[in-house]
Design a protein around this motif. Structure first.
Motif, PDB file in Angstrom:
ATOM      1  N   MET A 131      24.106  84.495 -10.016  1.00 52.44           N
ATOM      2  CA  MET A 131      23.011  85.429  -9.781  1.00 52.44           C
ATOM      3  C   MET A 131      21.653  84.761  -9.914  1.00 52.44           C
ATOM      4  N   VAL A 132      20.708  85.236  -9.129  1.00 53.61           N
ATOM      5  CA  VAL A 132      19.321  84.786  -9.224  1.00 53.61           C
ATOM      6  C   VAL A 132      18.724  85.548 -10.413  1.00 53.61           C
ATOM      7  N   GLU A 133      18.910  84.966 -11.598  1.00 52.31           N
ATOM      8  CA  GLU A 133      18.558  85.705 -12.819  1.00 52.31           C
ATOM      9  C   GLU A 133      17.053  85.821 -13.032  1.00 52.31           C
ATOM     10  N   SER A 134      16.352  84.734 -12.684  1.00 52.76           N
ATOM     11  CA  SER A 134      14.889  84.735 -12.873  1.00 52.76           C
ATOM     12  C   SER A 134      14.285  83.698 -11.932  1.00 52.76           C
ATOM     13  N   ARG A 135      12.976  83.807 -11.756  1.00 52.05           N
ATOM     14  CA  ARG A 135      12.236  82.849 -10.925  1.00 52.05           C
ATOM     15  C   ARG A 135      12.414  81.433 -11.482  1.00 52.05           C
ATOM     16  N   ALA A 186      21.069  87.816  -5.200  1.00 54.42           N
ATOM     17  CA  ALA A 186      20.048  88.736  -5.688  1.00 54.42           C
ATOM     18  C   ALA A 186      20.665  90.136  -5.750  1.00 54.42           C
ATOM     19  N   PHE A 187      21.646  90.335  -4.905  1.00 58.28           N
ATOM     20  CA  PHE A 187      22.427  91.572  -4.902  1.00 58.28           C
ATOM     21  C   PHE A 187      23.850  91.155  -5.255  1.00 58.28           C
ATOM     22  N   SER A 216      18.394  91.168  -9.447  1.00 59.52           N
ATOM     23  CA  SER A 216      16.964  90.956  -9.217  1.00 59.52           C
ATOM     24  C   SER A 216      16.537  91.543  -7.864  1.00 59.52           C
ATOM     25  N   ARG A 217      17.459  91.811  -7.003  1.00 60.87           N
ATOM     26  CA  ARG A 217      17.256  92.493  -5.715  1.00 60.87           C
ATOM     27  C   ARG A 217      16.072  91.925  -4.903  1.00 60.87           C
ATOM     28  N   GLU A 218      15.177  92.770  -4.438  1.00 62.04           N
ATOM     29  CA  GLU A 218      14.093  92.278  -3.564  1.00 62.04           C
ATOM     30  C   GLU A 218      13.304  91.152  -4.240  1.00 62.04           C
TER      31      GLU A 218
END
Lengths: 296, 296, 296, 296
Positions: free
Chosen positions: D55-59, D81-82, D97-99
């Motif tokens: 997952m794209v957990e954070s920037r 992200a989804f 994190s979605r959009e």
């Protein structure tokens, strides 16, 4: 509502390692059995290759194959003189060579100078086969024939235990423990395909389970051999799956080889021929070296 | 590109019916074997019930169970004196009663007047068990132990052949053919659960394959018995699956019964107790009558 | 050596009941949902029957089937106007009737006076189908299409959630929770066959998992329906498996019915005809009564 | 007795190649698709590597991973992200994190200069993801969501189609045909583990099906990628299975990488860390060269 979180027969637990198959289980992560059979080292850098026909069809055939596979780099000659068949009827072509086949294997072993592995299917033939063969093979259909495992173990001969196509890793290691508990420590595990919901050809019934290679090696110190011929049942997939097996960490490779695959007595879709085998051994050696081991 | 549309070992073909298991195959759609064992009819309206503990733990236990299940309507007493275990180590509790257990079964059979089915695991015990038992049970792990099938068949005794948890219908019928080819026609097939990708409890490893009941009956004239106890491995599911088996057309029902399930020597999650069994027999009879058969 | 004894995604744990699907889980062993759809009670004594063709082939067909199955005792008319096909090409015969089919179902529903269940495959058709149908069917291939589940749930219409042929009970209950969490409580689970290593005909791909009936009912209060037509894919096995489903405790039964099975637009091996259906309903009712329930 | 020798939905036939998935099928044995995505060649000597967190957990996380995997040799950054979850409840840790995640991926893509693959789960997000990503990933649970496949295909973007864990090769190729029929030819197949009767750890649910690599390549010209991380669900097995995948002929490799695996937001047992990934890329390149290909 009660939910029991124990799972007998399904997955391996710490208790299994300690109480169910303590002899098969590794003592520590680096623990790996090393032993020598007919001068060939198992459990070390070498990845021994077992090659030959499904059946010992004739004296000529087995001598010819023995010569060819030895020259190509095989370490053991394989071939069945006794062969379990799903149905009791055999055409002339399928006739087992039985005691005669064992003599032909003995002759090939001596004349060509290549050690032999062959399957034993019945208790009464154990002495005959144990006396001739370098490794006794226990077929997948006998994997949980416990009194038979014990009888084979007691010969003291090295044993290759093929995994049943429906057996879990836990079942398989439990069966191996029956051999080790008799004091016989030269046990080789052999993965040969498992039954799954979807295979990929009408003619293919099994899937080669390469994930079991690291999975078994994480738990047991015993060498794990891979047999892509029976698993794939399809010549074109044998080479890619053999190379994959080497890369996955297999400790040995069993390949069905026949001079004239289309006319093999049984399972003509799966053996490769001499030139394919020669090439495959070279390719396996290159991949083996890429993972720090060797075939040649 | 070649695609071979033959499928060895996967599905049943017309050729199989004619050449692979001609004795097992029906001669016509209405063909169904009828035979009698110890005065109990198989293949007719009656759905015989086999009941008893997993293991013949003691003389007292087996006599007590024999009395209770007979009174409740069971036609055969089941119980293992020899028991295949996945691992070679047995706690005191798990000790097989072996020859002594066979004697206890004999005593129960005679005193209580109920015929007996028990498993034989080794060729050397075939004479002992064939002499005492009314039906010899071949366990799932021996389903494709072909020389053993032949040896059991030669006793002439009725045989129940349990399906291996990884075997196809074709494998199973092929194994049965090994028995019929010896001239032994009183063969009973027994479904006891198959290994599938998803079972429904951490403790459950198999799924009862009831679809195999009509599927087998479409192909073979042999009676098909269902064993929901080993399949579900979970007491609360035994009754619904037994009733479902009856409704699916099963020709017999095998139920594990123990006076004190939680303290059963093996597999304590699966047996039902006496009162549950009594109730189940009555319910099975009601369902059997709803499909034109009977249990009582 | 570390062995993790947690098993995410494999088997159901106490934590799942509390934290993963609390709305789907029973609050106590006796907890069972009861609700009414179009005047038909679910979760009680009645075992509602859903019957009709695989596809809404024409106005005439669906009107004719609606009349026949209603007269025979069916509680709901089933039929697909939209139909997922494994491949993108459709012969003329296979053309979906789509919006027109929905109108034909509406006409059958009104003229014949039988409530309707039909599958929705795409979010954009949800309003159209939710407006006409009494129950929205979510097909097995969409079982884990979570945003779609949510969108269907939000219509407030009753939903039948078919189990994916590869899904565990845990996956299935997790998917149902996505519907309940939207406040939609009229959810019906439907078992329609699972992919297993060995099916019993070359044409059969699935095995009807009847063990999931008691297994699901042990965990959830939702009604569990069985669909033997898609599971068996073979007409002669539909009746025995339907009866078995009733005996196993199914809370509903879905049967494919076609006036001329051999000429059905899709899957011609699985539907039964009118007279077979009439007979089956009567037999199901007899078995239902044998287990304390009723179909008629 | 009739035995139908056709097998719909089970195995691939000649008719399938011609009529069911003609665009996916090879025209001749040597036929293999070659195409370029973001300057990376597929179907040639290179075996592209996709790496990144589940997952794209954070920037910060995604920028850091992008930098590290690029430096180590990865060709694409992966990250969701989804994320489809089996249950509707998410702890804070699991929040998608979605959009925002899509924007972080865009930033990583641009700043680090590495092309991106990410999953789209809903039709409404297709434009957003198609605009940013270099490859659209369709997850296994959507493999047979046919309208969704069509909608993704129409973007014209390259698509990676993950195989459902219960799907046959035939199902998978049929799903791919839905994409090609829209004129979108840059389709990548991805094997990520199948559900089988026996996995090898309580935490492992799937088996990596490497046999499907040669099997698919025999039938289709599309590249076949392997994802050992999701299949094994166990870090120690990722490297051996990745190497095995390369040796089996995989046309791409997807590896889950996280700077701190134990604290990954989801599935913490499966990612490898930076140094393990660096080493694995080097080892994969050595094995790739042993089979005439390259990773670096």
């Amino acid at each position: 509502m009660t939910i029991e979180n124990k799972f007998p027969g399904k997955d391996i637990t710490i208790e299994d390692l300690e109480h169910k198959f303590p002899l098969v289980a590794k003592k520590n992560p680096a623990h790996k059995s090393k032993f020598s059979i007919a001068g060939v080292e198992f459990g070390g850098d070498l990845i021994p290759v077992f090659a030959g026909p499904n059946m010992v069809e004739s004296r000529e055939l087995i001598l010819d194959v023995a010569n060819h596979v030895k020259r190509a780099g095989a370490h053991f000659l394989r071939g069945g003189a006794f062969k379990p068949l799903t149905f009791p009827y055999r055409s002339t072509k399928y006739n087992e060579s039985r005691e005669m086949g064992i003599e032909w294997l003995r002759e090939a072993r001596e004349k060509v100078g290549i050690p032999v592995i062959t399957e034993v299917m019945e208790e009464k033939y154990i002495p005959l086969i144990a006396e001739m063969a370098d490794i006794i093979q226990i077929g997948s259909r006998n994997m949980q024939n416990f009194p038979f495992l014990t009888a084979c173990a007691k010969t003291g001969k090295p044993i290759m235990l093929k995994r049943h196509y429906g057996a879990s890793l836990r079942d398989w290691l439990g069966a191996a423990e029956y051999i080790l508990v008799e004091g016989n420590e030269r046990v080789i595990l052999c993965e040969r395909g498992v039954a799954v919901p979807h295979t990929h050809r009408a003619t293919s019934r099994f899937l080669l389970d390469l994930q079991v290679v690291p999975a078994a090696q994480e738990i047991t110190h015993l060498p794990v051999v891979v047999d892509p011929s029976h698993a794939t049942f399809w010549r074109p997939w044998v080479a890619p799956m053999a190379l994959a097996g080497i890369a996955a960490g297999a400790d040995g490779m069993m390949i069905e080889v026949h001079p004239d695959p289309k006319n093999a007595a049984v399972d003509p879709l799966q053996p490769i021929d001499y030139s394919e085998f020669e090439l495959l051994v070279k390719r396996m050696d290159v991949v083996a070296k890429a993972v720090g081991r060797r075939v040649l």
